[in-house]
Motif scaffolding. Structure first.
Motif, PDB file in Angstrom:
ATOM      1  N   PHE A  30       0.836  -1.204   0.000  1.00 53.72           N
ATOM      2  CA  PHE A  30       0.000   0.000   0.000  1.00 53.72           C
ATOM      3  C   PHE A  30       0.871   1.254   0.000  1.00 53.72           C
ATOM      4  CE2 PHE A  30      -2.311   3.426   2.127  1.00 53.72           C
ATOM      5  CZ  PHE A  30      -3.464   3.481   1.355  1.00 53.72           C
ATOM      6  N   ARG A  31       1.831   1.321   0.925  1.00 56.41           N
ATOM      7  CA  ARG A  31       2.701   2.505   1.012  1.00 56.41           C
ATOM      8  C   ARG A  31       3.425   2.762  -0.308  1.00 56.41           C
ATOM      9  NH1 ARG A  31       3.763   0.660   6.521  1.00 56.41           N
ATOM     10  NH2 ARG A  31       5.455  -0.584   5.669  1.00 56.41           N
ATOM     11  N   SER A  32       3.882   1.699  -0.964  1.00 63.19           N
ATOM     12  CA  SER A  32       4.618   1.904  -2.217  1.00 63.19           C
ATOM     13  C   SER A  32       3.701   2.344  -3.358  1.00 63.19           C
ATOM     14  CB  SER A  32       5.391   0.642  -2.602  1.00 63.19           C
ATOM     15  OG  SER A  32       4.514  -0.382  -2.983  1.00 63.19           O
ATOM     16  N   ALA A  33       2.405   2.053  -3.282  1.00 62.70           N
ATOM     17  CA  ALA A  33       1.461   2.443  -4.330  1.00 62.70           C
ATOM     18  C   ALA A  33       0.966   3.883  -4.169  1.00 62.70           C
ATOM     19  CB  ALA A  33       0.266   1.491  -4.357  1.00 62.70           C
ATOM     20  N   VAL A  34       1.068   4.437  -2.974  1.00 63.04           N
ATOM     21  CA  VAL A  34       0.564   5.791  -2.699  1.00 63.04           C
ATOM     22  C   VAL A  34       1.385   6.823  -3.472  1.00 63.04           C
ATOM     23  CG1 VAL A  34       0.290   7.555  -0.898  1.00 63.04           C
ATOM     24  CG2 VAL A  34      -0.377   5.180  -0.441  1.00 63.04           C
ATOM     25  N   ILE A  35       0.668   7.702  -4.188  1.00 63.28           N
ATOM     26  CA  ILE A  35       1.352   8.753  -4.947  1.00 63.28           C
ATOM     27  C   ILE A  35       1.263  10.120  -4.263  1.00 63.28           C
ATOM     28  CG2 ILE A  35       1.272   7.623  -7.190  1.00 63.28           C
ATOM     29  CD1 ILE A  35      -1.267   9.125  -7.847  1.00 63.28           C
ATOM     30  N   GLU A  38      -2.283  13.273   2.128  1.00 60.58           N
ATOM     31  CA  GLU A  38      -2.771  14.548   2.661  1.00 60.58           C
ATOM     32  C   GLU A  38      -3.192  14.350   4.107  1.00 60.58           C
ATOM     33  OE1 GLU A  38      -6.587  17.565   2.112  1.00 60.58           O
ATOM     34  OE2 GLU A  38      -6.203  16.020   0.610  1.00 60.58           O
ATOM     35  N   GLU A  39      -2.707  15.210   4.967  1.00 54.73           N
ATOM     36  CA  GLU A  39      -3.070  15.146   6.375  1.00 54.73           C
ATOM     37  C   GLU A  39      -4.470  15.712   6.559  1.00 54.73           C
ATOM     38  OE1 GLU A  39      -1.348  16.638  10.695  1.00 54.73           O
ATOM     39  OE2 GLU A  39      -0.106  16.826   8.901  1.00 54.73           O
ATOM     40  N   LEU A  40      -5.308  14.994   7.300  1.00 59.80           N
ATOM     41  CA  LEU A  40      -6.663  15.430   7.631  1.00 59.80           C
ATOM     42  C   LEU A  40      -6.730  15.710   9.131  1.00 59.80           C
ATOM     43  CD1 LEU A  40      -8.591  12.654   5.659  1.00 59.80           C
ATOM     44  CD2 LEU A  40      -8.024  14.964   4.864  1.00 59.80           C
ATOM     45  N   GLN A  41      -7.825  16.275   9.581  1.00 57.11           N
ATOM     46  CA  GLN A  41      -7.959  16.592  11.002  1.00 57.11           C
ATOM     47  C   GLN A  41      -7.843  15.352  11.892  1.00 57.11           C
ATOM     48  OE1 GLN A  41     -11.449  18.841  11.979  1.00 57.11           O
ATOM     49  NE2 GLN A  41     -10.904  19.021  14.117  1.00 57.11           N
ATOM     50  N   GLN A  42      -8.489  14.253  11.498  1.00 56.82           N
ATOM     51  CA  GLN A  42      -8.469  13.043  12.319  1.00 56.82           C
ATOM     52  C   GLN A  42      -7.840  11.844  11.611  1.00 56.82           C
ATOM     53  OE1 GLN A  42     -12.786  12.955  13.284  1.00 56.82           O
ATOM     54  NE2 GLN A  42     -12.077  12.975  15.395  1.00 56.82           N
ATOM     55  N   GLY A  43      -7.057  12.091  10.563  1.00 53.45           N
ATOM     56  CA  GLY A  43      -6.448  10.982   9.847  1.00 53.45           C
ATOM     57  C   GLY A  43      -5.677  11.446   8.633  1.00 53.45           C
ATOM     58  N   TYR A  44      -5.745  10.651   7.568  1.00 54.04           N
ATOM     59  CA  TYR A  44      -5.010  10.945   6.340  1.00 54.04           C
ATOM     60  C   TYR A  44      -5.846  10.553   5.124  1.00 54.04           C
ATOM     61  CZ  TYR A  44      -0.741  11.772   8.958  1.00 54.04           C
ATOM     62  OH  TYR A  44       0.187  12.302   9.810  1.00 54.04           O
ATOM     63  N   ALA A  45      -5.536  11.202   3.998  1.00 55.50           N
ATOM     64  CA  ALA A  45      -6.090  10.822   2.706  1.00 55.50           C
ATOM     65  C   ALA A  45      -4.914  10.347   1.854  1.00 55.50           C
ATOM     66  CB  ALA A  45      -6.783  11.998   2.036  1.00 55.50           C
ATOM     67  N   PHE A  46      -5.087   9.198   1.226  1.00 56.10           N
ATOM     68  CA  PHE A  46      -4.041   8.609   0.403  1.00 56.10           C
ATOM     69  C   PHE A  46      -4.543   8.518  -1.031  1.00 56.10           C
ATOM     70  CE2 PHE A  46      -3.883   6.876   4.682  1.00 56.10           C
ATOM     71  CZ  PHE A  46      -2.575   7.154   5.057  1.00 56.10           C
ATOM     72  N   SER A 101       2.179   6.113  11.649  1.00 59.05           N
ATOM     73  CA  SER A 101       3.190   5.084  11.865  1.00 59.05           C
ATOM     74  C   SER A 101       2.978   3.838  11.023  1.00 59.05           C
ATOM     75  CB  SER A 101       3.246   4.701  13.352  1.00 59.05           C
ATOM     76  OG  SER A 101       2.068   4.005  13.722  1.00 59.05           O
ATOM     77  N   VAL A 102       1.730   3.601  10.580  1.00 57.25           N
ATOM     78  CA  VAL A 102       1.420   2.348   9.882  1.00 57.25           C
ATOM     79  C   VAL A 102       1.267   2.516   8.365  1.00 57.25           C
ATOM     80  CG1 VAL A 102      -0.333   0.532   9.688  1.00 57.25           C
ATOM     81  CG2 VAL A 102       0.349   1.359  11.928  1.00 57.25           C
ATOM     82  N   LEU A 103       0.577   3.548   7.912  1.00 54.03           N
ATOM     83  CA  LEU A 103       0.269   3.685   6.494  1.00 54.03           C
ATOM     84  C   LEU A 103       1.064   4.748   5.748  1.00 54.03           C
ATOM     85  CD1 LEU A 103      -3.629   3.280   6.414  1.00 54.03           C
ATOM     86  CD2 LEU A 103      -1.867   1.583   5.898  1.00 54.03           C
ATOM     87  N   CYS A 104       1.596   5.719   6.446  1.00 56.29           N
ATOM     88  CA  CYS A 104       2.319   6.804   5.767  1.00 56.29           C
ATOM     89  C   CYS A 104       3.743   6.389   5.443  1.00 56.29           C
ATOM     90  CB  CYS A 104       2.357   8.053   6.634  1.00 56.29           C
ATOM     91  SG  CYS A 104       0.750   8.849   6.825  1.00 56.29           S
ATOM     92  N   LYS A 105       4.226   6.835   4.285  1.00 58.74           N
ATOM     93  CA  LYS A 105       5.632   6.678   3.947  1.00 58.74           C
ATOM     94  C   LYS A 105       6.420   7.582   4.889  1.00 58.74           C
ATOM     95  CE  LYS A 105       4.698   6.039  -0.957  1.00 58.74           C
ATOM     96  NZ  LYS A 105       4.929   6.553  -2.300  1.00 58.74           N
TER      97      LYS A 105
END
Length: 110
Positions: A30-35, A38-46, A101-105
């Protein structure tokens, strides 16, 4: 009215060995596929490519994460004409740090 994120604790139910295996395979893919991240208030958008492989990977990730991390909420949107797909992941307090820590590059973490 109770917030939809009030009940489940922000912890993964996998053992350390299970998490390492999960991280070495699905999470790494998943991390390698993310192009774009974006940081969100309560998480992230990939943002990922809109191809069949990426959409299959997104579905597999969501299915796996819903089993071990029930506190996560996911939203998926796909642009027309095979455009990119965006996965928004969020949840209760502590979720953003967990996702970082888990999904972000490492270089995309903010």
């Amino acid at each position: 009215m109770k917030d939809r994120f009030d009940d489940p604790p922000t912890v993964c139910s996998l053992t350390t060995a299970e998490f390492r295996d999960h991280e070495a395979t699905l999470l790494a893919q998943f991390r390698s596929a993310v192009i774009e991240t974006e940081e969100l208030q309560q998480g992230y958008a990939f943002r990922l490519p809109g191809d069949r492989r990426s959409i299959g990977l997104i579905a597999e990730l969501i299915l796996a994460e819903r089993e071990c991390c029930p506190f996560l909420a996911f939203e998926v949107s796909a642009l027309p004409n095979m455009g990119p797909v965006t996965v928004r992941a969020n949840g209760p307090a502590g979720t953003k740090e967990f996702l970082k820590s888990v999904l972000c590059k490492p270089e995309a973490s903010t």
